[in-house]
Design an enzyme around this catalytic site. Structure first.
Site, PDB file in Angstrom:
ATOM      1  N   LYS A   1       0.822  -1.222   0.000  1.00 51.73           N
ATOM      2  CA  LYS A   1       0.000   0.000   0.000  1.00 51.73           C
ATOM      3  C   LYS A   1       0.848   1.261   0.000  1.00 51.73           C
ATOM      4  O   LYS A   1       0.688   2.150   0.846  1.00 51.73           O
ATOM      5  CB  LYS A   1      -0.965  -0.002   1.173  1.00 51.73           C
ATOM      6  CG  LYS A   1      -2.006  -1.117   1.077  1.00 51.73           C
ATOM      7  CD  LYS A   1      -3.129  -0.927   2.059  1.00 51.73           C
ATOM      8  CE  LYS A   1      -4.124  -2.069   2.032  1.00 51.73           C
ATOM      9  NZ  LYS A   1      -3.572  -3.379   2.417  1.00 51.73           N
TER      10      LYS A   1
HETATM   11  O1  LIG Z   1      -5.179  -4.014  -0.238  1.00 48.11           O
HETATM   12  C1  LIG Z   1      -5.609  -4.946   0.466  1.00 48.11           C
HETATM   13  O2  LIG Z   1      -5.249  -6.088   0.276  1.00 48.11           O
HETATM   14  C2  LIG Z   1      -6.685  -4.645   1.428  1.00 48.11           C
HETATM   15  C3  LIG Z   1      -7.519  -3.604   1.094  1.00 48.11           C
HETATM   16  C4  LIG Z   1      -8.721  -3.434   1.800  1.00 48.11           C
HETATM   17  O3  LIG Z   1      -9.548  -2.609   1.472  1.00 48.11           O
HETATM   18  N1  LIG Z   1      -8.971  -4.255   2.861  1.00 48.11           N
HETATM   19  C5  LIG Z   1      -8.111  -5.248   3.243  1.00 48.11           C
HETATM   20  O4  LIG Z   1      -8.439  -5.993   4.182  1.00 48.11           O
HETATM   21  N2  LIG Z   1      -6.928  -5.419   2.569  1.00 48.11           N
HETATM   22  C6  LIG Z   1      -5.944  -6.429   3.012  1.00 48.11           C
HETATM   23  O5  LIG Z   1      -6.499  -7.726   2.782  1.00 48.11           O
HETATM   24  C7  LIG Z   1      -6.164  -8.618   3.860  1.00 48.11           C
HETATM   25  C8  LIG Z   1      -7.444  -9.091   4.515  1.00 48.11           C
HETATM   26  O6  LIG Z   1      -7.156 -10.039   5.480  1.00 48.11           O
HETATM   27  P1  LIG Z   1      -8.305 -10.934   6.162  1.00 48.11           P
HETATM   28  O7  LIG Z   1      -9.297 -10.001   6.724  1.00 48.11           O
HETATM   29  O8  LIG Z   1      -7.534 -11.693   7.210  1.00 48.11           O
HETATM   30  O9  LIG Z   1      -8.857 -11.849   5.095  1.00 48.11           O
HETATM   31  C9  LIG Z   1      -5.232  -7.834   4.760  1.00 48.11           C
HETATM   32  O10 LIG Z   1      -3.901  -8.097   4.349  1.00 48.11           O
HETATM   33  C10 LIG Z   1      -5.571  -6.388   4.503  1.00 48.11           C
HETATM   34  O11 LIG Z   1      -4.478  -5.520   4.699  1.00 48.11           O
END
Ligand SMILES: O=C(O)c1cc(=O)[nH]c(=O)n1[C@@H]1O[C@H](COP(=O)(O)O)[C@@H](O)[C@H]1O
Length: 281
Positions: A99
């Protein structure tokens, strides 16, 4: 510099061959502990290697979350380098979730760090933030094109706080999020079968019918599993654009470790549910 085949084309092929699931490599301290590993570099290394062994030969995309590696300083970054290399060798595309976003001249250095083909952390794509102004990302767009890499630009994020920025309405009546999607449509114009400049749009967001999500590039859709969205939500959230969605699951898969077989089974279950949801769309 001779680049790879464009990221969008490589991603489309991987999605067609393996299904669109992206498994996140997020070595939370709590997961390291649940897996019986220390909250240290050895634990980080074991965790990441296990996820790669379990799924890199079958999912389209792996997405290491850089923060969990940066936490351990230079030795954590060394593990991240190995993780990226081994995941790519096993046939997965790697989206580096770092990011990044900065003024243009500094953004150029971030791009060199992740998108130059000779960089130790070269990844197939990088998550970036456009909230210093979309134009500040242009050095990353240029280097990605040259390398055959891609970007996933934060458009409508999965977290509830994101709306205060992303749903804000500009003087021209468009929301900030829609403006980001509009920029991406221009980047991807004419790119077949899929552009290389993707958006991040949370699977948690419910009705997005007021947004034109069909911008010619992939959509990274986090939020499935731990954040409450389910594969069955994808068609209603993404509408016609669902064919370009790369659904991300991190904790929803990772909590099934440390056994490789259990991780693989969990990933297959999500992949099957996603396939079923897309078939019925
Ligand atoms: O860019 C991302 O991957 C991201 C964007 C977003 O809007 N929301 C989001 O959760 N993420 C990332 O996606 C992953 C979600 O993880 P879980 O919630 O464990 O499935 C994490 O690494 C967050 O940093």
């Amino acid at each position: 510099m001779t680049g790879l085949e464009p990221f969008g084309a490589r991603l489309r092929r991987a999605m067609d061959e393996r299904g669109p699931l992206c498994v996140g490599i997020d070595p939370h301290a709590s997961l390291l502990s649940e897996w019986g590993l220390g909250d240290n570099v050895d634990g980080l290394e074991r965790f990441s290697r296990t996820v790669v062994e379990a799924v890199a030969d079958r999912v389209a995309v792996l997405k290491p979350q850089s923060a969990f590696f940066e936490r351990f300083g230079s030795r954590g970054l060394a593990v991240l380098e190995t993780t990226v290399r081994e995941a790519r060798e096993a046939g997965a595309l790697v989206v580096m979730d770092a990011k990044r976003g900065d003024i243009g001249s500094t953004m150029a250095a971030y791009a060199e760090a992740f998108l130059h083909k000779d960089a130790p952390l070269f990844s197939d794509a990088l998550t970036v933030s456009p909230y210093l102004g979309y134009g500040s990302l242009s050095p990353a767009v240029a280097l990605a094109r040259e390398s055959g890499a891609g970007l996933f630009v934060l458009a409508l994020t999965s977290n509830p706080e994101g709306g205060e920025v992303q749903h804000a309405v500009r003087a021209d009546g468009r929301t900030v999020g829609a403006t980001v999607l509009g920029h991406l449509a221009l980047e991807n114009a004419g790119e077949e079968p899929l552009g290389s400049f993707g958006a991040v749009v949370g699977a948690t967001l419910g009705d997005l019918s007021s947004y034109d999500l069909d911008m010619g590039g992939p959509i990274l859709a986090p939020g499935i599993g731990a954040q409450g969205a389910a594969p069955g939500d994808l068609p209603s959230v993404f509408g016609r654009a669902v064919r370009n969605v790369v659904p991300n699951v991190s904790r929803g898969v990772l909590r099934h470790g440390p056994e490789t077989v259990a991780l693989r089974d969990a990933s297959e279950r999500f992949a099957d549910e996603i396939r079923a949801a897309l078939t019925s769309a």
